[in-house]
Design an enzyme around this catalytic site. Structure first.
Site, PDB file in Angstrom:
ATOM      1  N   ARG A  68       0.851  -1.198   0.000  1.00  0.00           N
ATOM      2  CA  ARG A  68       0.000   0.000   0.000  1.00  0.00           C
ATOM      3  C   ARG A  68       0.883   1.244   0.000  1.00  0.00           C
ATOM      4  NH1 ARG A  68      -2.409  -0.032   6.212  1.00  0.00           N
ATOM      5  NH2 ARG A  68      -0.400  -0.401   7.223  1.00  0.00           N
TER       6      ARG A  68
ATOM      7  N   CYS B 106       3.557   8.651  -5.267  1.00  0.00           N
ATOM      8  CA  CYS B 106       4.418   9.790  -4.960  1.00  0.00           C
ATOM      9  C   CYS B 106       3.514  11.005  -4.771  1.00  0.00           C
ATOM     10  CB  CYS B 106       5.381   9.996  -6.131  1.00  0.00           C
ATOM     11  SG  CYS B 106       6.284  11.540  -6.051  1.00  0.00           S
TER      12      CYS B 106
ATOM     13  N   ASN C 185      -4.973   7.526   4.382  1.00  0.00           N
ATOM     14  CA  ASN C 185      -4.694   6.785   5.613  1.00  0.00           C
ATOM     15  C   ASN C 185      -3.228   6.949   5.970  1.00  0.00           C
ATOM     16  OD1 ASN C 185      -5.741   4.561   7.552  1.00  0.00           O
ATOM     17  ND2 ASN C 185      -3.751   3.802   6.884  1.00  0.00           N
ATOM     18  N   GLU C 186      -2.961   7.409   7.167  1.00  0.00           N
ATOM     19  CA  GLU C 186      -1.594   7.513   7.690  1.00  0.00           C
ATOM     20  C   GLU C 186      -0.610   8.056   6.662  1.00  0.00           C
ATOM     21  OE1 GLU C 186      -0.380   3.777   9.455  1.00  0.00           O
ATOM     22  OE2 GLU C 186      -1.343   4.303  11.342  1.00  0.00           O
TER      23      GLU C 186
ATOM     24  N   GLU D 297      -7.014   4.423  15.708  1.00  0.00           N
ATOM     25  CA  GLU D 297      -6.760   2.978  15.714  1.00  0.00           C
ATOM     26  C   GLU D 297      -6.115   2.654  17.058  1.00  0.00           C
ATOM     27  OE1 GLU D 297      -4.464   1.756  12.294  1.00  0.00           O
ATOM     28  OE2 GLU D 297      -5.700   2.921  10.923  1.00  0.00           O
TER      29      GLU D 297
ATOM     30  N   TRP E 100       3.439  -6.367  13.056  1.00  0.00           N
ATOM     31  CA  TRP E 100       4.484  -5.693  12.281  1.00  0.00           C
ATOM     32  C   TRP E 100       5.760  -5.356  13.053  1.00  0.00           C
ATOM     33  CZ3 TRP E 100       4.632  -1.405  15.199  1.00  0.00           C
ATOM     34  CH2 TRP E 100       3.433  -0.921  15.737  1.00  0.00           C
TER      35      TRP E 100
ATOM     36  N   GLU F 251      -1.922  -8.842   7.210  1.00  0.00           N
ATOM     37  CA  GLU F 251      -2.211  -8.614   8.632  1.00  0.00           C
ATOM     38  C   GLU F 251      -2.969  -9.768   9.278  1.00  0.00           C
ATOM     39  OE1 GLU F 251      -3.986  -4.714   8.781  1.00  0.00           O
ATOM     40  OE2 GLU F 251      -2.035  -3.762   8.533  1.00  0.00           O
ATOM     41  N   GLN F 252      -2.806 -10.988   8.763  1.00  0.00           N
ATOM     42  CA  GLN F 252      -3.591 -12.105   9.325  1.00  0.00           C
ATOM     43  C   GLN F 252      -3.217 -12.399  10.769  1.00  0.00           C
ATOM     44  OE1 GLN F 252      -2.020 -16.009   7.434  1.00  0.00           O
ATOM     45  NE2 GLN F 252      -2.225 -14.552   5.777  1.00  0.00           N
TER      46      GLN F 252
ATOM     47  N   HIS G  96      -2.639  -9.969  12.919  1.00  0.00           N
ATOM     48  CA  HIS G  96      -3.012  -8.763  13.680  1.00  0.00           C
ATOM     49  C   HIS G  96      -4.355  -9.033  14.338  1.00  0.00           C
ATOM     50  CE1 HIS G  96      -3.956  -4.658  14.714  1.00  0.00           C
ATOM     51  NE2 HIS G  96      -2.832  -4.229  14.202  1.00  0.00           N
TER      52      HIS G  96
HETATM   53  C1  GAL Z   1      -1.857   1.139  10.786  1.00  0.00           C
HETATM   54  C2  GAL Z   1      -2.743   1.223   9.563  1.00  0.00           C
HETATM   55  C3  GAL Z   1      -3.804   0.155   9.550  1.00  0.00           C
HETATM   56  C4  GAL Z   1      -3.227  -1.162   9.945  1.00  0.00           C
HETATM   57  C5  GAL Z   1      -2.588  -1.043  11.296  1.00  0.00           C
HETATM   58  C6  GAL Z   1      -2.029  -2.341  11.809  1.00  0.00           C
HETATM   59  O1  GAL Z   1      -0.608   1.649  10.518  1.00  0.00           O
HETATM   60  O2  GAL Z   1      -3.349   2.478   9.451  1.00  0.00           O
HETATM   61  O3  GAL Z   1      -4.370   0.077   8.266  1.00  0.00           O
HETATM   62  O4  GAL Z   1      -2.302  -1.569   8.987  1.00  0.00           O
HETATM   63  O5  GAL Z   1      -1.543  -0.121  11.222  1.00  0.00           O
HETATM   64  O6  GAL Z   1      -1.470  -2.192  13.077  1.00  0.00           O
END
Ligand code: GAL
Length: 640
Positions: free
Chosen positions: A104, A108, A142-143, A314, A322, A362-363, A365
């Protein structure tokens, strides 16, 4: 009224279970749901072929259940076909490699074609949902900056940088003189000759780097503003963005000015492993709780960038996927973190994510539900917070006595010229923040261009690269105690040493004559205890010497209400020095046990125990009984 919410991805799940999910969210006490921010390939599966029907139905189900929807724009995940249309829209890293598709944020910020595509999809969403009753807030993208995406060394960035330089300097002669390009014969004859500061034989010119960092930050602001302008014209709902932990790639105060609410994504246990300098003992002690100051720092930071209005968009519910190691948070923390955010003024805490997803990156997470739809312990804690919120007294406005300046250009400048490998502006500021919090003080964060300090008894400005005129004037008018240094006012805005030498601030008659970075393990002991590490300065002037090193060198100076630290204090010296300054500023301080922190609002004191052990009642004034691990208590201010 404080609220709870959750991030949800209807496009990941069969439509039949949406109603059940929505009902379960409501039953858990959630009132907000954020959706949509990665759904572009489902909204526009082929260029120009739009499918909003599923999103209409998802919104209808969620809003129909009584949830308020935050609708994200999907520009953080352009679909694969976008690259066929705009093969050069990908960012290029500092090594000159184009970044690829398959995760993702593959764009640029400077690419005009992608900006236009973003404007197009946001316009379509705004037209369709701008007045939709269920949509109660919008999140552009997003972020910003996540995965090191602020800086791009692409051809699009190179051209845009030249225009930006022309606008800033007016003439190439002015740029040459501002930067000092005569050094190593780097003088330019035209803006077209100025390239990006990467792939140089040795380090690029720091003024060139700083200009590129300013430019890159402005590109994020401009990219966001395109979306905000479109949304504003179509909706009256608030616009917010989800910022990150320790993300200094762009100036969040600048983006923050364009949104109504700042929010950030808080993953305390992941951050401890991934984003904080800490020794092994600290990591072990807090591995399942997260650092006791990192979240609070960002709460205070985003309260400032959001001009008072901020959320956690979040919130970590369980292990993330991660960090180098991904521990399970201690029981109780899903509740504790929400209350910590509320105590710092958050309007809403939104958990990430509703259900753990069995596929994709992210499985592993966690979510509030397991992949098989079973409940997690975090969901039970969320229910508890919801029940507590409906019973508990509203949290009064905060009124901190201490301000800490956080200045993004300083982070860029010291990255350009750290002078010592471990000199990090963010780390320095966080250690000062930690120092004041250990004394039980609550903190407001202010930008480097703060113009009014009068509400604070003490102001801290470590590591400010260059004085902004407004801050210089505010310090001159300030009647409280201002603690500056190390490395404050050490450069001009164009990254030169100020002619009269740092800290270059009246009425502090002081000159930093020489600086020295200290390799790991080197400690310069201070006469009264603790030491300088990482950094020390040799200063001269008429300012009074209030402390010396054990070897007798001046280490801390005073002139009127100004104090100057000629080095980077370790934890022991930080605590001692800050306690002394706080006493001079007539602040009442505490001697808190490690890992225990307080947050004062106008009416209450929250005491948070970030440790794995119980804290005895005797350890914190006002505690009536021991405070368990990962627990907190609300005390009336009058009783502490
Ligand atoms: C954030 C992101 C989310 C998700 C999350 C996982 O950085 O905005 O989409 O990836 O981390 O911790």
């Amino acid at each position: 009224m404080r609220a709870l919410g959750v991030c949800y991805y209807p496009e990941h799940w069969p439509e039949e279970i949406w109603p059940e999910d929505a009902a379960a969210m409501v039953a858990a006490g959630l009132t907000w749901v954020r959706i949509g921010e990665f759904a572009w390939s489902r909204l526009e599966p082929e260029p120009g072929h739009l499918d909003f029907a599923w999103l209409d139905r998802a919104i209808a189900v969620l809003a129909g259940a009584g949830l308020k929807v935050v609708l994200g724009t999907p520009t953080a995940t352009p679909p694969r076909w976008m690259l066929t249309r705009h093969p050069d829209m990908l960012a290029v890293d500092a090594q000159g490699r184009q970044r690829g598709f398959g995760s993702r944020r593959h764009y640029c910020f400077s690419h005009a074609g992608y900006r236009a595509e973003s404007a197009r999809i946001v316009t379509l969403l705004a037209e369709r949902y701008g007045r939709a009753p269920g949509i109660a807030a919008w999140q552009p993208d997003n972020e910003y900056g996540c995965h090191d995406t602020t800086l791009s060394y692409s051809p699009a960035a190179a051209t845009a940088f030249q225009s930006w330089l022309r606008a800033r300097y007016g003439s190439i002669a002015a740029l040459n003189s501002a930067w000092g390009t005569v050094f190593w014969a780097m003088e330019y004859r035209a803006f077209e000759e100025v390239g990006l500061p990467n792939l140089t034989v040795t380090e690029p010119h720091p003024a060139h780097v700083l200009a590129f960092r300013r430019f890159s930050s402005d590109q994020v602001v401009a990219f966001n503003r395109v979306q905000v302008d479109i949304l504003r014209a179509a909706t009256a709902a608030p616009i917010l963005h989800n910022f990150m932990g320790r993300e200094t790639g762009f100036d969040h105060f600048d983006v923050g000015r364009d949104v109504d609410i700042a929010s950030w994504d808080s993953y305390p246990v992941g951050f401890l492993e991934d984003r904080i300098e800490a020794d092994e003992a600290w990591r072990q002690a807090f591995r399942c709780q997260g650092d006791p100051d990192f979240q609070a720092f960002h709460h205070d930071l985003y309260r400032a960038t959001g001009r008072g209005r901020w959320w956690v968009m979040e919130q970590q519910p369980g292990p993330v996927n991660w960090a180098p190691w991904n521990a399970a948070p201690l029981p109780g923390l899903a509740r504790f973190w929400a209350w910590e955010a509320f105590a710092h003024g958050a309007e809403a805490v939104v958990y990430f994510r509703w259900r753990q997803l069995p596929f994709g990156q992210e499985q592993l997470h966690s979510g509030l539900l397991r992949p098989d739809r079973g409940e997690t312990a975090a969901l039970r804690e969320v229910r508890q917070v919801a029940a507590e919120l409906s019973d508990a007294p509203e949290i009064g406005q905060s009124a901190a006595d201490v301000a800490l300046i956080f200045d993004y250009p300083s982070a860029w400048g010291w990255e350009a010229q750290p002078q010592g490998q471990d000199f990090s502006y963010f780390r320095l500021v966080l250690e000062v923040y930690r120092g004041v919090r250990r004394l039980g003080l609550s903190v407001d964060i202010l930008p480097g261009h703060a113009a009014d300090l009068s509400a604070y008894a003490m102001v801290l400005a470590p590591g400010i690269l260059a004085w902004d005129d407004a801050l210089r004037a505010a310090l001159a008018a300030y009647a409280g105690l201002a603690v500056l240094g190390p490395r404050a006012g050490a450069r001009t805005a164009e990254f030169a040493i100020p002619p009269r030498l740092p800290p270059d601030l009246d009425p502090l008659d002081l000159k930093v004559e020489a600086v020295e970075s200290l390799r790991p393990g080197v400690e310069i002991a201070l006469a009264e205890g603790g030491a300088f590490r990482h950094w020390q300065e040799q200063c001269s002037g008429t300012a009074a010497v209030v402390e010396r090193t054990e070897a007798g060198a001046p280490a801390v100076f005073a002139a009127g209400g100004l104090r100057y630290l000629a080095g980077w204090p370790d934890a022991v010296a930080m605590r001692r020095l800050l306690a002394g300054f706080a006493a001079e500023a007539r602040l009442r301080t505490l001697d808190l046990p490690e890992g225990v922190r307080v947050r004062d609002t106008a009416t209450e004191r929250f005491v948070f125990n970030h440790t794995r052990d119980s804290v005895p009642a005797s350890a914190v004034p006002g505690l009536q009984q021991p405070l368990g691990p990962a627990d907190f208590v609300r005390l009336p201010r009058a009783e502490v």
